[in-house]
Scaffold this active site. Sequence first.
Site, PDB file in Angstrom:
ATOM      1  N   ASP A 138       1.031  -1.152   0.145  1.00 56.95           N
ATOM      2  CA  ASP A 138      -0.120   0.160   0.019  1.00 56.95           C
ATOM      3  C   ASP A 138       0.908   1.205   0.128  1.00 56.95           C
ATOM      4  O   ASP A 138       1.786   1.401  -0.909  1.00 56.95           O
ATOM      5  CB  ASP A 138      -0.932   0.042   1.357  1.00 56.95           C
ATOM      6  CG  ASP A 138      -2.052   1.115   1.096  1.00 56.95           C
ATOM      7  OD1 ASP A 138      -2.975   1.083   0.488  1.00 56.95           O
ATOM      8  OD2 ASP A 138      -1.829   2.204   2.118  1.00 56.95           O
TER       9      ASP A 138
ATOM     10  N   HIS B 170      -6.846  -6.299  -1.454  1.00 56.16           N
ATOM     11  CA  HIS B 170      -5.735  -5.403  -1.172  1.00 56.16           C
ATOM     12  C   HIS B 170      -4.955  -5.757   0.145  1.00 56.16           C
ATOM     13  O   HIS B 170      -3.692  -5.031  -0.232  1.00 56.16           O
ATOM     14  CB  HIS B 170      -6.759  -3.966  -0.899  1.00 56.16           C
ATOM     15  CG  HIS B 170      -5.754  -2.841  -0.586  1.00 56.16           C
ATOM     16  ND1 HIS B 170      -5.208  -2.343  -1.518  1.00 56.16           N
ATOM     17  CD2 HIS B 170      -5.478  -2.013   0.446  1.00 56.16           C
ATOM     18  CE1 HIS B 170      -4.126  -1.072  -1.206  1.00 56.16           C
ATOM     19  NE2 HIS B 170      -4.380  -1.134   0.126  1.00 56.16           N
TER      20      HIS B 170
END
Length: 330
Positions: free
Chosen positions: A107, A307
């Site tokens: 991320d 994610h």
Amino acid sequence: MTAYVEGVEHHSVEVNGLTLHYAAAGDADRPLVVLLHGFPECWYSWRHQLTALAAAGYRAVAPDQRGYARSDAPAAVEAYTLPHLVGDVVALVRELGASRFAVVGHDWGAPVAWLTAQLRPDLVRGVAGLSVPPLPRSGDFPPLGAMEAMFGGRFYWNYFCRPGVADAEFGDAPERAFRRFLYGASGDNPLNDPPAQPLVPVDGGFLDAIAEPEELPGWLTEADIAAFTSEYERNGFTGGLNWYRNLDRNWELGAAWDGLPIQVPALYITGDRDLVGVFPGMDKLLPALQLLNPTMRPTLTLPGCGHWTQQERPAEVNAALIDFLGSLPD
């Protein structure tokens, strides 16, 4: 209460005028691997990798980056630019006594890892990024303005940049925030098959667009949510949100390294249900990664993964990282 993982030790170090906390596993004289988390995360995001890398013969170190968890959080928004964050990594490694290291980011940690490799190939043996690929500098428009125009202010970056708004939404009920964040962007959420643009409701907050899970997916436990919640008791969410508030500033500063390719061995790992994969421009960027960065290995795409790459698929990520690290030159 603080999170505990067996085999993981905790330390603090002074870098660039700040105290950074870091978690570590493995003997101090082994090759160093630095693990950089994203938002809203902390060292605990790497709980599966710390011990696996240590067992494979590495010294794995996962700092709470500035603004997060047990590390210091400067008050000034402008103290969270990418050069600041890369500087923290370089200073941390220096304090650890290492002359060379590998760096892995997920991320927001991925842009820090990619830029560390770009700017300091003299120090970085290899770099891996999870979820977020190396992003070339966009053309003539700063990213926040571009997203504002494209999505009418509803793109989550723009929402996160409103002073105090997301800070209060997440901070008022952090356990709820982590539950919805971690489930909502995961591959287990059926709404991510396929993923859609992360837009905030016109008359609501970010979390209002994410359903409360009836039950947690197998990779996420109530103890994990409690761990993240406890780690955020000190600093809350503002430090991490300040990273988003520097998106335009990073774009301005990025003119200095515009077009600079990664010059060390590189690996990108993503999930086919990761929302980052549908961000504007990704359809053209992802197939071109190896052309833009000739040292980049073929992308590893994990089916059914969302994610939270290393948390959702620890076995596959660990195997890929250990294989990649084992191939790096000294």
